[in-house]
Design an enzyme around this catalytic site. Structure first.
Site, PDB file in Angstrom:
ATOM      1  N   LYS A 188       0.764  -1.057  -0.071  1.00 58.04           N
ATOM      2  CA  LYS A 188      -0.243   0.029   0.296  1.00 58.04           C
ATOM      3  C   LYS A 188       0.839   1.135  -0.031  1.00 58.04           C
ATOM      4  O   LYS A 188       1.270   1.289   1.093  1.00 58.04           O
ATOM      5  CB  LYS A 188      -1.118   0.318   1.266  1.00 58.04           C
ATOM      6  CG  LYS A 188      -1.842   0.865   1.453  1.00 58.04           C
ATOM      7  CD  LYS A 188      -2.687   1.717   1.976  1.00 58.04           C
ATOM      8  CE  LYS A 188      -2.265   2.746   2.863  1.00 58.04           C
ATOM      9  NZ  LYS A 188      -1.811   3.963   2.314  1.00 58.04           N
ATOM     10  N   GLU A 262       9.637   1.488  10.824  1.00 56.08           N
ATOM     11  CA  GLU A 262      10.821   3.290  10.325  1.00 56.08           C
ATOM     12  C   GLU A 262       9.992   4.138  10.270  1.00 56.08           C
ATOM     13  O   GLU A 262       9.240   4.173   9.745  1.00 56.08           O
ATOM     14  CB  GLU A 262      11.483   2.282   9.188  1.00 56.08           C
ATOM     15  CG  GLU A 262      12.982   3.106   9.192  1.00 56.08           C
ATOM     16  CD  GLU A 262      13.054   4.512   8.197  1.00 56.08           C
ATOM     17  OE1 GLU A 262      13.060   5.583   9.051  1.00 56.08           O
ATOM     18  OE2 GLU A 262      12.914   4.859   7.579  1.00 56.08           O
ATOM     19  N   CYS A 297      12.643  11.000   6.883  1.00 55.73           N
ATOM     20  CA  CYS A 297      13.303  11.043   8.322  1.00 55.73           C
ATOM     21  C   CYS A 297      14.747  11.136   8.736  1.00 55.73           C
ATOM     22  O   CYS A 297      15.012  10.928   9.594  1.00 55.73           O
ATOM     23  CB  CYS A 297      12.811   8.985   8.790  1.00 55.73           C
ATOM     24  SG  CYS A 297      13.493   8.159   7.773  1.00 55.73           S
TER      25      CYS A 297
END
Length: 491
Positions: A188, A262, A297
């Site tokens: 997804k 993560e 990130c």
């Protein structure tokens, strides 16, 4: 700045609007049964396409077909699975330019960077194919005269949920490990940037067996249905810690599921008095990931500089950030494009506004970018207090905070005094200090005299709110297996 695209971009944008965007359910390409969800061009906030989403029935069917496909796929040899993954990588490589353009247009990321992302995704697929030989068990001398064996076995169906900031690179590279390990994958993508993943679903025809790879498009409801399906026993998510926690809760409510996450980061770069500023300053620009509008990130969004270097470092760094070229992501020479959506733009601007109200000083940028799109100027904030919101919370935008420290103890205290622990960067020519500080940083991935570089095979992942599990290495491959122990007792 005009947001009127040139001829090549116009042609590709028109193609996006004209395509019948379909999902891959098992080995069938079809329109979703759910409502349409507009995909916007962040350079001008106009609608590119409105693919239909997957409803609960689509998700159920994708998982059921995955379960059927996994039964046969898991019985093939690692060598056979690796060959199929390499074949898929070859197809994707031939379509790399098309896939890079899709990411540039719907994510707003510079075309030159998306070409690198496309190559990286293919490279990582091949890396995991090469690691297929690592799927080995062990013999254990647990008793005399008997045989004790372990076997790594696939889970079956893996749900892989990815974010908007590396659309194709994440879709391709994070598909490879579970496939090589013998699992079927239901992918997804982010509802903001699904186009390259949907195209991957089309390109998989005739390469992977039926059911082994599905792509479902949709928002939180689609993800929730996928996470909660009882046949999904392994979930891997990349994104915010808030959504990661929600996935943990939903997965636990639905059963016992293996989850890796993560998540975000508030990463610190520590510049000590003996640092080489000729290298450290450009590394700070690179580490902030301005090419992704700071939407990474791993961005080193806190730069901690020793007070003896602070003035010189700040002057050089601001000058370098001021020189960055912001504009349409397909234009030559553009180094930073728009943020992915109006919502993300307003979120980043809100952080800047509140930081200034709290006493920070805007040294560069600080406002909206050119035109009517979702642009935010690359921004440098000085005078940032270590306990302020902008120094502790992930902005996920092109905003970097400069902080000063007096000694090593203070630098580590500031660096570690956040809830995240993804990456860290240490700048010094003193080997003792480099090892001491890098070991003391509460982060899962640390550079000494570098930032932002990911090295193939080195496990990437975070501590604290930055997640659980490791990726980009054999650790990721093995995380998609569960051990079976067999004890053969002599008759």
């Amino acid at each position: 700045m005009t947001t009127e695209p040139d001829a090549e971009a116009r042609r590709r944008i028109e193609e996006i609007g004209a395509r019948p965007w379909r999902q891959r359910i098992g080995d069938e390409l079809r329109t979703g049964r759910g409502p349409t969800l507009p995909i916007t061009d962040p350079t001008n906030d106009t609608v590119l396409a409105a693919p239909a989403t997957a409803d609960a029935e689509d998700v159920r069917e994708a998982v059921e077909r995955a379960a059927a496909g996994a039964a046969a796929w898991g019985r093939t040899t690692p060598r056979e699975r690796a060959a199929a993954v390499r074949a898929f990588a070859d197809v994707l490589e031939r379509h790399a330019e098309e896939l890079a353009w899709l990411d540039t247009i719907d994510a707003g990321l510079p075309l030159w960077m998306m070409r690198i992302d496309a190559a990286t995704g293919v490279e990582r697929m091949r890396m995991f194919a090469d690691l297929a030989h690592s799927l080995v068990g062990h013999t254990i001398p647990a008793s005399a005269g008997n045989l004790h064996l372990t076997f790594p076995e696939p889970f079956g169906v893996v749900a892989r949920i990815i974010p908007f900031n590396h659309p194709f690179m994440f879709a391709s590279s994070k598909l490879a490990a579970p496939l090589v390990a013998g699992n079927a994958v239901v992918l997804k993508p982010s509802e903001l940037t699904p186009l390259s993943a949907l195209r991957m679903g089309e390109l998989a025809d005739g390469i992977l067996p039926p059911g082994v790879f599905s792509v479902v498009h949709g928002g939180p409801e689609t993800g929730e249905a996928l996470v909660r399906h009882p046949a999904v026993s392994r979930i891997a998510f990349t994104g915010s810690h808030q959504v990661g926690r929600a996935i943990q809760r939903s997965g636990a409510d639905a059963g016992i599921k293996h989850v890796s996450l993560e998540l975000g980061g508030k990463n610190a770069m520590l510049v000590f008095p003996d640092a080489d500023l000729d290298r450290a300053v450009p590394a700070a620009v690179k580490g902030m990931n301005f090419a992704f509008a700071g939407q990474s990130c791993g961005s080193t969004s806190r730069v901690l500089v020793h007070e003896s270097l602070a003035e010189e470092f700040t002057e050089r760094f601001v000058r370098a950030v001021d020189a960055l070229r912001i504009g349409r992501p397909w234009d030559e020479g553009v180094q930073i494009g728009p943020m992915v959506s109006r919502r993300q733009q307003e979120r980043a601007l809100g952080f800047i506004e509140r930081a200034v109200a709290a006493g920070a000083e805007v040294l560069s940028g600080g406002g909206r970018g050119p035109g009517d799109g979702c642009f935010v100027q690359p921004t440098v904030l000085g005078g940032v207090a270590p306990d302020s919101e902008v120094a502790r919370e992930e902005v996920f935008g092109p905003v970097v905070s400069l902080l000063r420290f007096r000694d090593e103890e203070e630098a580590l205290r500031i660096a570690n005094d956040v809830e995240y622990g993804l990456t860290g960067s240490v700048w010094t020519r003193d080997l003792d200090r480099a090892l001491r500080v890098s070991r003391a940083l509460e982060a899962g991935y640390v550079w000494v005299n570098d930032t932002s570089t990911h090295f193939p095979g080195v496990p990437f992942g975070g501590w604290k709110l930055s997640g659980i599990g490791r990726e980009e290495s054999v650790d990721e491959l093995l995380s998609y297996t569960q051990l079976r122990a067999i004890n053969v007792v002599a008759a």
